[in-house]
Design an enzyme around this catalytic site. Sequence first.
Site, short mmCIF file in Angstrom:
data_model
loop_
_atom_site.label_atom_id
_atom_site.label_comp_id
_atom_site.label_asym_id
_atom_site.label_seq_id
_atom_site.Cartn_x
_atom_site.Cartn_y
_atom_site.Cartn_z
N ASP A 243 0.82 -1.26 0.01
CA ASP A 243 0.02 0.16 0.03
C ASP A 243 1.06 1.27 0.01
O ASP A 243 0.48 2.31 -0.46
CB ASP A 243 -0.83 -0.03 1.21
CG ASP A 243 -2.20 -0.89 0.91
OD1 ASP A 243 -1.84 -2.02 1.21
OD2 ASP A 243 -3.11 -0.39 0.25
O1 MRU Z 1 -7.63 -2.94 2.97
P1 MRU Z 1 -7.32 -3.42 1.41
O2 MRU Z 1 -7.98 -4.72 0.92
O3 MRU Z 1 -7.40 -2.38 0.57
O4 MRU Z 1 -5.82 -3.74 1.50
C1 MRU Z 1 -5.23 -4.44 0.33
C2 MRU Z 1 -3.76 -4.62 0.60
O5 MRU Z 1 -3.04 -4.42 1.49
C3 MRU Z 1 -3.19 -5.15 -0.68
O6 MRU Z 1 -2.12 -6.12 -0.46
C4 MRU Z 1 -2.50 -3.79 -1.30
O7 MRU Z 1 -3.27 -3.08 -1.43
C5 MRU Z 1 -2.03 -4.12 -2.68
S1 MRU Z 1 -3.19 -4.52 -3.88
C6 MRU Z 1 -2.65 -4.85 -5.32
#
Ligand code: MRU
Length: 350
Positions: A243
């Site tokens: 993220d």
């Molecule tokens: O809370 P989320 O479902 O948005 O978290 C998603 C993640 O942590 C993913 O690993 C990250 O965003 C990468 S998605 C290609």
Amino acid sequence: MPLEAIIWKEGQLEILDQLLLPMESKYLAVNTVRDGWKVIHNMQVRGAPAIAIVGCLSLARELIQSPFTSKSELQSWVTVNLQYLETARPTAVNMKNAADDLLKTTNNLQNDDSSVEDMRAQIIEHCENMLEYDVKMNKQIGELGADAILDISSKKVQVLTHCNTGSLATAGYGTALGVIRSIHARNMLEHVFCTETRPYHQGARLTAYELGYENIPATLICDNMAAALMNTRKIDAIVVGADRVTRNGDTANKIGTYQLAVVAKHHDVPFYVCAPTTSIDIRLEHGDEIPIEERPHSEMKEIAGIPIAAPETVCWNPAFDVTPAELITGGIVTEKGVFKPEELMNTFAS
Ligand code: MRU
């Protein structure tokens, strides 16, 4: 047909409501920036790249319906709405990077001799192009990640992944799941293990579903089984998304990523972060500076509305954790190459 989280067709935007998956596949119309903010905030669409694309496309969608009489009025509207979209979820940097990029385009258009109508059309086009660009980056990540992992093994590999990083989290193909897809396409994938990813269950509800949909051989495990898995089965690599990656390589990703990296180090399993360069935040020195989103306690105390803990139970529910750079032993796989964490700063800081 691959799963499509985001549909943009003839100026209309729809997202697959990920709160309903895998039981129901239902698309929701997103007509305004406010709608975009809500579907991101409520996690009806999630995953760092998908958040940025839906945010910008919600702006494009509203722009299609909104006439502007002056370029400065349009420029102010774009600026204010991008700032608003950045507040929908704080940890992923992709929305902020996409906003900076779109603002640069907007400011250039404001200062050139284009008409207000040209300016509006080009802002919309900029947002539309994000879809194609994201898939292109993901395919490059897939190929480079597959090269790196297969370079260390002449046999078919078994990998472990966390959360959901596939078509549902991006414009298509996926990042860490894209690497898995590319290894599978080369007929070099023995098996994938995916964690259920408590408390929101992105692994169980989305990744296991996506892997099944693509006929990729996969097994779901609970998050607390990862150490036993690494101890009892040969796991060749762990691949996760990101993220936000700071300039020293520290990486925020779904809660539970850090503990996987610690256990991977103990078992000598290479640990790879797979993410487009749009997930790198070169402004931040290290992971301590990343804002970590905390989500409602009900996500931990209930599953699909059914209570699993006493209502008065006190919870702590951070949605992300930070994996220190030194635990990213395989490397950071981007569309521009595979980097050791310490190489990021010299490569991307301009
Ligand atoms: O809370 P989320 O479902 O948005 O978290 C998603 C993640 O942590 C993913 O690993 C990250 O965003 C990468 S998605 C290609």
